[in-house]
Design a protein around this motif. Structure first.
Motif, PDB file in Angstrom:
ATOM      1  N   ILE A   3     -62.686   4.591   6.318  1.00 24.86           N
ATOM      2  CA  ILE A   3     -63.490   3.760   5.407  1.00 24.86           C
ATOM      3  C   ILE A   3     -62.689   3.425   4.147  1.00 24.86           C
ATOM      4  CG2 ILE A   3     -65.513   3.808   3.875  1.00 24.86           C
ATOM      5  CD1 ILE A   3     -66.966   5.401   6.086  1.00 24.86           C
ATOM      6  N   LYS A   4     -62.018   4.429   3.570  1.00 28.42           N
ATOM      7  CA  LYS A   4     -61.204   4.194   2.369  1.00 28.42           C
ATOM      8  C   LYS A   4     -60.059   3.232   2.658  1.00 28.42           C
ATOM      9  CE  LYS A   4     -62.257   8.464  -0.056  1.00 28.42           C
ATOM     10  NZ  LYS A   4     -61.754   9.727  -0.597  1.00 28.42           N
ATOM     11  N   MET A   5     -59.419   3.384   3.787  1.00 28.25           N
ATOM     12  CA  MET A   5     -58.331   2.472   4.175  1.00 28.25           C
ATOM     13  C   MET A   5     -58.840   1.049   4.361  1.00 28.25           C
ATOM     14  SD  MET A   5     -55.285   3.606   4.236  1.00 28.25           S
ATOM     15  CE  MET A   5     -54.443   2.480   5.308  1.00 28.25           C
ATOM     16  N   SER A   6     -60.022   0.917   4.926  1.00 24.62           N
ATOM     17  CA  SER A   6     -60.599  -0.407   5.124  1.00 24.62           C
ATOM     18  C   SER A   6     -60.855  -1.087   3.771  1.00 24.62           C
ATOM     19  CB  SER A   6     -61.903  -0.288   5.925  1.00 24.62           C
ATOM     20  OG  SER A   6     -62.531  -1.545   6.047  1.00 24.62           O
ATOM     21  N   ARG A   7     -61.433  -0.333   2.829  1.00 22.15           N
ATOM     22  CA  ARG A   7     -61.668  -0.881   1.484  1.00 22.15           C
ATOM     23  C   ARG A   7     -60.354  -1.250   0.808  1.00 22.15           C
ATOM     24  NH1 ARG A   7     -65.825   3.684  -0.624  1.00 22.15           N
ATOM     25  NH2 ARG A   7     -67.617   3.072   0.652  1.00 22.15           N
ATOM     26  N   LEU A   8     -59.396  -0.370   0.910  1.00 23.72           N
ATOM     27  CA  LEU A   8     -58.089  -0.609   0.304  1.00 23.72           C
ATOM     28  C   LEU A   8     -57.410  -1.821   0.931  1.00 23.72           C
ATOM     29  CD1 LEU A   8     -56.120   0.540  -1.792  1.00 23.72           C
ATOM     30  CD2 LEU A   8     -55.134   1.929   0.025  1.00 23.72           C
ATOM     31  N   ASN A   9     -57.543  -1.965   2.234  1.00 27.47           N
ATOM     32  CA  ASN A   9     -56.949  -3.094   2.947  1.00 27.47           C
ATOM     33  C   ASN A   9     -57.592  -4.404   2.499  1.00 27.47           C
ATOM     34  OD1 ASN A   9     -55.220  -4.343   4.673  1.00 27.47           O
ATOM     35  ND2 ASN A   9     -56.370  -3.874   6.533  1.00 27.47           N
ATOM     36  N   ARG A  10     -58.928  -4.403   2.332  1.00 28.71           N
ATOM     37  CA  ARG A  10     -59.620  -5.615   1.853  1.00 28.71           C
ATOM     38  C   ARG A  10     -59.156  -5.982   0.445  1.00 28.71           C
ATOM     39  NH1 ARG A  10     -65.216  -4.007   1.988  1.00 28.71           N
ATOM     40  NH2 ARG A  10     -64.811  -2.417   3.520  1.00 28.71           N
ATOM     41  N   ARG A  11     -59.054  -4.966  -0.422  1.00 28.36           N
ATOM     42  CA  ARG A  11     -58.593  -5.230  -1.784  1.00 28.36           C
ATOM     43  C   ARG A  11     -57.157  -5.741  -1.791  1.00 28.36           C
ATOM     44  NH1 ARG A  11     -59.601  -0.021  -5.180  1.00 28.36           N
ATOM     45  NH2 ARG A  11     -58.546  -1.271  -6.740  1.00 28.36           N
ATOM     46  N   TYR A  12     -56.322  -5.169  -0.949  1.00 30.60           N
ATOM     47  CA  TYR A  12     -54.931  -5.590  -0.852  1.00 30.60           C
ATOM     48  C   TYR A  12     -54.833  -7.040  -0.384  1.00 30.60           C
ATOM     49  CZ  TYR A  12     -50.133  -5.880   0.818  1.00 30.60           C
ATOM     50  OH  TYR A  12     -48.851  -6.274   1.032  1.00 30.60           O
ATOM     51  N   LYS A  13     -55.598  -7.383   0.650  1.00 29.94           N
ATOM     52  CA  LYS A  13     -55.573  -8.766   1.154  1.00 29.94           C
ATOM     53  C   LYS A  13     -56.074  -9.735   0.103  1.00 29.94           C
ATOM     54  CE  LYS A  13     -55.861  -7.837   6.087  1.00 29.94           C
ATOM     55  NZ  LYS A  13     -56.672  -7.940   7.299  1.00 29.94           N
ATOM     56  N   LYS A  14     -57.132  -9.333  -0.611  1.00 31.45           N
ATOM     57  CA  LYS A  14     -57.672 -10.195  -1.660  1.00 31.45           C
ATOM     58  C   LYS A  14     -56.644 -10.385  -2.776  1.00 31.45           C
ATOM     59  CE  LYS A  14     -61.718 -10.634  -4.658  1.00 31.45           C
ATOM     60  NZ  LYS A  14     -62.950  -9.979  -5.121  1.00 31.45           N
TER      61      LYS A  14
END
Length: 172
Positions: free
Chosen positions: A40-51
């Motif tokens: 879950i944390k990686m998914s959030r981090l990945n979304r923030r990174y892509k944004k």
């Protein structure tokens, strides 16, 4: 290891097999919870990174940072330019007339109105001049007395002292 030692281990494992399986199941369950949490944390981090990497209007973060660094350099150059201009104007302003005091008076009893005056003109360092104009029916005279540091080495009349005092009060 001897055969006897292995047989003891085998007996121990077989007698405690339900407890061992229960412990391993608990460990697998804890590992599953940790894995889900990390996912879950990686998914959030990945979304923030892509944004963040998409930047504004599809520009990536590197181009955006390079653009902002350029803008910051321009702003610093402008601030330095304005600081130089400020120093130049401050020098001019400190040498310009900043404070004045005026006292009007009647120099002679036989003339009407307060047509005579004393005028103190001072710069930011309290240097300048006191001008006096004495008006009479048949003639007028003008006197100028230098002022340095708020004082004059020349004798000042009461009216000239009053004008200088008014100018100095405004400088405080």
């Amino acid at each position: 290891m001897t055969t006897m030692d292995l047989s003891q281990y085998t007996v121990f494992i077989t007698t405690n097999l339900p407890y061992i399986l229960l412990g391993l199941t608990a460990l697998i369950f804890v590992a599953l919870i940790v894995f889900i949490n990390i996912n879950i944390k990686m998914s959030r981090l990945n979304r923030r990174y892509k944004k963040m990497m998409s930047g504004m209007d599809g520009v990536n973060i590197e181009r955006l940072l390079v653009h902002h660094v350029g803008e910051v350099r321009q702003a610093v150059d402008k601030v330095n330019q304005l600081e130089g201009e400020y120093r130049r104007l401050d020098t001019i302003a400190s040498a310009s007339i900043q404070y004045l005091g005026v006292v009007r008076f009647n120099a002679f009893e036989d003339t009407g109105s307060d047509l005579s005056f004393a005028l103190a003109l001072l710069d930011g360092k309290k240097n300048g001049v006191v001008l006096s104009s004495i008006y009479g029916r048949s003639e007028s005279r003008v006197y100028a007395k230098p002022v340095v540091g708020g004082e004059s080495t020349y004798y000042l009349t009461d009216e000239e002292k009053g004008a200088l005092k008014k100018a100095l009060e405004k400088s405080s």
